[in-house]
Design a protein around this motif. Sequence first.
Motif: not given
Length: 101
Positions: A6-11, A76, A79
């Motif tokens: 899971k990538k950081r800052w990816d939601s 991402r 996002t």
Amino acid sequence: MEETLKKRWDSVRLGVLLAAPLPLVVFGIMLLVLLRHLPGGGLGVYLLSEGTLARLLCMATLADAVAFFVAVYTNRLRTGRGILGVTIGYAVVVMVLSLVM
């Protein structure tokens, strides 16, 4: 294996929180520029004439397109999904404004 991490800052939530105020900020900047260049009291008349408000909001929504392409370019995708959802919502608002005005 890299795709499972899971990538950081990816939601989706981050995309929505990023994309919702961005066109409004750009719209405010455009209003400030118009206020500076139009004669006194002419801004309200200009905004309510022949769908100008819908066109300005449509141009301000293009800022979401830039944010979407940056999210996709940096991989991402969640996002980007949130940004795209908000952009579709703004498109519905612009369509309703253009039909009403």
